[in-house]
Scaffold this motif. Structure first.
Motif, mmCIF file in Angstrom:
data_model
loop_
_atom_site.group_PDB
_atom_site.id
_atom_site.type_symbol
_atom_site.label_atom_id
_atom_site.label_comp_id
_atom_site.label_asym_id
_atom_site.label_seq_id
_atom_site.Cartn_x
_atom_site.Cartn_y
_atom_site.Cartn_z
ATOM 1 N N SER A 1 3.624 -10.546 -9.120
ATOM 2 C CA SER A 1 3.601 -10.413 -8.601
ATOM 3 C C SER A 1 2.149 -9.685 -8.571
ATOM 4 C CB SER A 1 3.968 -8.414 -9.041
ATOM 5 O OG SER A 1 3.455 -7.868 -10.830
ATOM 6 N N LEU A 2 1.313 -9.380 -7.575
ATOM 7 C CA LEU A 2 0.637 -8.426 -7.822
ATOM 8 C C LEU A 2 0.370 -6.779 -8.265
ATOM 9 C CD1 LEU A 2 -0.390 -8.928 -3.570
ATOM 10 C CD2 LEU A 2 -2.065 -8.817 -5.653
ATOM 11 N N SER A 3 0.227 -6.564 -8.830
ATOM 12 C CA SER A 3 0.038 -5.322 -9.991
ATOM 13 C C SER A 3 -0.045 -4.255 -8.981
ATOM 14 C CB SER A 3 -0.375 -5.320 -11.393
ATOM 15 O OG SER A 3 0.316 -5.985 -12.452
ATOM 16 N N CYS A 4 0.520 -2.762 -9.729
ATOM 17 C CA CYS A 4 0.574 -1.632 -9.100
ATOM 18 C C CYS A 4 -1.303 -1.900 -8.804
ATOM 19 C CB CYS A 4 1.285 -0.385 -9.117
ATOM 20 S SG CYS A 4 1.117 -0.104 -11.153
ATOM 21 N N GLN A 5 -2.349 -0.796 -7.638
ATOM 22 C CA GLN A 5 -3.174 -0.758 -7.464
ATOM 23 C C GLN A 5 -3.719 0.514 -9.039
ATOM 24 O OE1 GLN A 5 -5.155 -0.747 -4.262
ATOM 25 N NE2 GLN A 5 -6.255 1.292 -4.551
ATOM 26 N N ALA A 6 -2.831 1.780 -9.376
ATOM 27 C CA ALA A 6 -3.771 2.268 -10.400
ATOM 28 C C ALA A 6 -3.807 1.630 -11.583
ATOM 29 C CB ALA A 6 -1.767 3.107 -10.281
ATOM 30 N N VAL A 7 -2.950 0.978 -11.897
ATOM 31 C CA VAL A 7 -2.586 0.386 -13.403
ATOM 32 C C VAL A 7 -4.003 -1.289 -13.673
ATOM 33 C CG1 VAL A 7 -1.216 -1.240 -14.934
ATOM 34 C CG2 VAL A 7 -0.424 0.832 -14.186
ATOM 35 N N VAL A 8 -4.118 -1.905 -12.904
ATOM 36 C CA VAL A 8 -5.200 -2.219 -12.127
ATOM 37 C C VAL A 8 -6.436 -1.391 -12.145
ATOM 38 C CG1 VAL A 8 -6.526 -3.787 -10.672
ATOM 39 C CG2 VAL A 8 -4.040 -4.434 -10.457
ATOM 40 N N VAL A 9 -6.156 -0.087 -11.825
ATOM 41 C CA VAL A 9 -8.319 -0.336 -11.558
ATOM 42 C C VAL A 9 -8.152 0.635 -13.249
ATOM 43 C CG1 VAL A 9 -8.642 2.030 -11.296
ATOM 44 C CG2 VAL A 9 -7.851 1.227 -9.172
ATOM 45 N N ASP A 10 -7.043 1.204 -13.444
ATOM 46 C CA ASP A 10 -7.108 1.950 -14.952
ATOM 47 C C ASP A 10 -7.622 0.368 -16.336
ATOM 48 O OD1 ASP A 10 -7.152 3.697 -17.236
ATOM 49 O OD2 ASP A 10 -4.491 2.969 -17.948
ATOM 50 N N MET A 11 -7.085 -0.581 -15.811
ATOM 51 C CA MET A 11 -7.175 -1.450 -16.653
ATOM 52 C C MET A 11 -8.475 -2.279 -16.924
ATOM 53 S SD MET A 11 -3.265 -3.340 -17.172
ATOM 54 C CE MET A 11 -4.149 -5.015 -18.039
ATOM 55 N N TYR B 1 0.537 -1.095 -0.337
ATOM 56 C CA TYR B 1 -0.115 0.393 -0.056
ATOM 57 C C TYR B 1 0.653 1.109 0.203
ATOM 58 C CZ TYR B 1 -3.863 -3.062 0.979
ATOM 59 O OH TYR B 1 -5.018 -4.320 0.956
ATOM 60 N N GLY B 2 1.957 1.364 0.289
ATOM 61 C CA GLY B 2 2.695 2.221 0.112
ATOM 62 C C GLY B 2 2.671 3.450 -1.340
ATOM 63 N N SER B 3 2.010 2.847 -2.321
ATOM 64 C CA SER B 3 2.293 3.964 -3.380
ATOM 65 C C SER B 3 1.251 3.398 -4.601
ATOM 66 C CB SER B 3 3.387 4.655 -4.118
ATOM 67 O OG SER B 3 3.565 4.545 -5.191
ATOM 68 N N PRO B 4 0.604 3.777 -5.367
ATOM 69 C CA PRO B 4 -0.500 3.207 -6.179
ATOM 70 C C PRO B 4 -0.119 3.183 -7.625
ATOM 71 C CG PRO B 4 -1.271 5.308 -5.164
ATOM 72 C CD PRO B 4 0.393 5.343 -4.791
ATOM 73 N N ASP B 5 1.724 3.117 -7.632
ATOM 74 C CA ASP B 5 2.379 3.235 -9.215
ATOM 75 C C ASP B 5 3.504 1.494 -8.288
ATOM 76 O OD1 ASP B 5 1.013 5.237 -10.404
ATOM 77 O OD2 ASP B 5 2.606 6.644 -9.105
ATOM 78 N N GLY B 6 3.301 1.203 -7.284
ATOM 79 C CA GLY B 6 4.197 -0.007 -7.069
ATOM 80 C C GLY B 6 3.656 -1.464 -6.897
ATOM 81 N N ALA B 7 4.747 -2.152 -7.911
ATOM 82 C CA ALA B 7 3.980 -3.201 -7.688
ATOM 83 C C ALA B 7 4.474 -4.184 -6.294
ATOM 84 C CB ALA B 7 5.065 -3.687 -9.151
ATOM 85 N N ALA B 8 3.778 -5.320 -6.174
ATOM 86 C CA ALA B 8 3.934 -6.423 -4.262
ATOM 87 C C ALA B 8 4.797 -7.594 -5.673
ATOM 88 C CB ALA B 8 3.373 -6.254 -3.525
ATOM 89 N N THR B 9 6.422 -7.333 -5.871
ATOM 90 C CA THR B 9 6.747 -8.477 -5.757
ATOM 91 C C THR B 9 6.431 -10.010 -5.284
ATOM 92 O OG1 THR B 9 8.451 -7.711 -7.473
ATOM 93 C CG2 THR B 9 8.782 -10.082 -6.418
ATOM 94 N N THR B 10 5.964 -11.132 -5.714
ATOM 95 C CA THR B 10 5.153 -12.276 -4.660
ATOM 96 C C THR B 10 5.985 -13.520 -5.053
ATOM 97 O OG1 THR B 10 3.731 -12.715 -6.219
ATOM 98 C CG2 THR B 10 2.978 -11.655 -4.404
ATOM 99 N N THR C 1 -3.481 -15.782 -13.499
ATOM 100 C CA THR C 1 -4.605 -15.519 -12.376
ATOM 101 C C THR C 1 -3.064 -15.305 -12.032
ATOM 102 O OG1 THR C 1 -5.039 -17.728 -13.145
ATOM 103 C CG2 THR C 1 -5.448 -16.550 -10.980
ATOM 104 N N GLY C 2 -2.161 -15.346 -11.547
ATOM 105 C CA GLY C 2 -1.241 -14.674 -10.985
ATOM 106 C C GLY C 2 -1.691 -14.945 -9.520
ATOM 107 N N GLN C 3 -1.860 -14.103 -8.239
ATOM 108 C CA GLN C 3 -2.718 -13.879 -6.836
ATOM 109 C C GLN C 3 -4.373 -14.715 -6.954
ATOM 110 O OE1 GLN C 3 -0.237 -14.672 -4.805
ATOM 111 N NE2 GLN C 3 1.226 -14.569 -6.668
ATOM 112 N N GLY C 4 -4.265 -13.529 -8.247
ATOM 113 C CA GLY C 4 -5.951 -14.142 -7.262
ATOM 114 C C GLY C 4 -6.302 -12.854 -7.660
ATOM 115 N N TRP C 5 -6.272 -11.443 -7.158
ATOM 116 C CA TRP C 5 -6.775 -10.144 -7.194
ATOM 117 C C TRP C 5 -7.599 -9.772 -8.008
ATOM 118 C CZ3 TRP C 5 -4.804 -4.522 -7.496
ATOM 119 C CH2 TRP C 5 -5.189 -3.798 -6.702
ATOM 120 N N ASN C 6 -7.071 -9.325 -9.196
ATOM 121 C CA ASN C 6 -7.304 -9.836 -10.589
ATOM 122 C C ASN C 6 -9.056 -9.599 -10.991
ATOM 123 O OD1 ASN C 6 -7.606 -7.142 -12.428
ATOM 124 N ND2 ASN C 6 -7.487 -8.540 -13.618
ATOM 125 N N ALA C 7 -8.894 -11.572 -10.798
ATOM 126 C CA ALA C 7 -9.844 -11.949 -11.285
ATOM 127 C C ALA C 7 -11.210 -11.287 -10.156
ATOM 128 C CB ALA C 7 -9.153 -13.404 -11.196
#
Length: 385
Positions: free
Chosen positions: A94-104, A75-84, A121-127
């Motif tokens: 990774s969990l892609s950065c929130q700003a890009v997930v929202v934009d897509m 949660y540090g930045s909207p533009d930061g991906a979290a490497t998993t 699928t990755g971690q499943g958050w986008n799904a």
């Protein structure tokens, strides 16, 4: 989880929500996305160990021993991906950065009840976010890594979502469940697989990261024989892990130093151009990436100005060394004249009005793929090799 951890996560979630709001990151035409993120925060889909780059190596950040640091990665930045996930020391999920997930998600123009195919699928958050909108049983996700698929499915079930997760090659889509109204990929491809177009209904939408940066939104033509659409923004994504035609055909592109070491300088000269323009990914740098997709460009700034190094990763290279007072000395070697190719691309970009990222688009049909500028029918175009 302790009460302190819970409060800390709530604070981190609220912080990122406010930052997104302050910069206009929540799309007005799709308020469902903010609701979905609030209902399904990304920490519910994060593994207990994340990875942080310290400038030299990847360091583990464990929730059990560093809960604040773990939350900061998410949660540090909207533009930061979290490497998993790391594989052989390199990030592979990774969990892609929130700003890009929202934009897509906004670009997908998703409506309730539509059938969605997600690739990666990755971690499943986008799904999870897509299922929150589309509804039970409407989202199918394909994941190349069986372990990631199993973990993602467990997380999706834990939050009560009915999402189908399949193990397979995302580039092949999932023909058994076709057709879909929406297709979205979470990994980058150079060439958009024709299978994705075939498996999307006419008028359907395909959103995917393209190349080494950016994502594009395509609409399938009424006759289903092509798909076309505009670039939507910049952002780096993990590359495809699917075994394509080049798998096993040898090492990947070489770096500048390696190519330079093989071939001495064959040409030299100078240019009056200010190479600083090559650092702007929203303008000239993006145009160069489109016109010369196999050429890697590296820049650096010192007291004399901006210098640049180009290589095709195989046999040709060019260097632009900033000189005091402006311009640069030029050296190049190999069978290609990369400095000349750059100059030609630069001149053409200026001639057509210096278009930016949002002025470009992509068209895909059965015969191939090309990128265009300004207009899909009449604008200049560049075929994807």
């Amino acid at each position: 989880m302790t009460t302190t951890d819970t409060l800390d996560l709530d604070a981190h979630r609220d912080h990122l929500t406010r930052v997104m709001a302050d910069r206009g990151g929540w799309p007005e035409r799709a308020p469902w996305i903010r609701d979905a993120v609030a209902a399904l925060p990304r920490d519910l889909f994060a593994p207990e160990r994340l990875w942080r780059w310290d400038g030299h190596t990847w360091m583990p950040v464990d929730r059990a021993t560093d809960p604040q640091g773990w939350a900061q990665q998410l949660y540090g930045s909207p533009d930061g991906a979290a490497t998993t996930q790391l594989t052989d020391g390199l990030p592979t999920s990774s969990l892609s950065c929130q700003a890009v997930v929202v934009d897509m998600a906004d670009c997908l123009l998703l409506e309730p009840g539509q059938r969605v195919l997600e690739l990666g699928t990755g971690q499943g958050w986008n799904a999870a976010l897509l299922a929150h909108r589309a509804g039970p049983g409407r989202v199918t996700s394909v994941e190349f890594d069986p372990r990631l698929a199993a973990a993602a499915l467990a997380r999706l079930r834990a939050v009560g979502l009915d999402v189908r997760v399949e193990v397979g090659d995302g580039d092949a889509g999932r023909p058994a469940g076709a057709p879909y109204e929406r297709v979205v990929a979470t990994y980058a491809v150079e060439r958009i697989p024709w299978a994705w177009v075939e498996q999307t209904v006419p008028g359907g939408r395909i959103v995917t990261p393209w190349g080494r940066l950016g994502h594009v939104a395509l609409t399938v033509a009424d006759d289903g024989r092509s798909a076309s659409g505009w670039m939507q923004g910049l952002g780096q994504f993990m590359p495809t892990r699917s075994p394509g035609p080049a798998a096993g055909e040898g090492p990947g592109p070489a770096g500048f130093a390696e190519v330079r070491g093989r071939t001495g300088p064959a040409h030299h000269g100078e240019t009056g151009r200010d190479l600083t323009a090559l650092t702007d990914w929203w303008q000239l740098a993006f145009a160069v990436r489109v016109a010369l997709p196999d050429v890697r460009v590296t820049t650096a700034v010192d007291g004399d100005g901006t210098s640049a190094w180009l290589t095709d990763g195989r046999s040709s290279w060019a260097s632009f060394s900033a000189r005091p007072g402006g311009g640069a000395w030029v050296h190049e070697g190999g069978p290609r004249r990369l400095a000349t190719e750059l100059e030609t691309t630069w001149t053409q970009w200026e001639r057509i009005g210096c278009p930016g990222v949002y002025d470009y688009g992509i068209t895909v049909d059965q015969d191939g793929q090309y990128t265009w500028a300004l207009d899909p029918g009449t604008g200049p175009r560049w075929p994807t090799p």
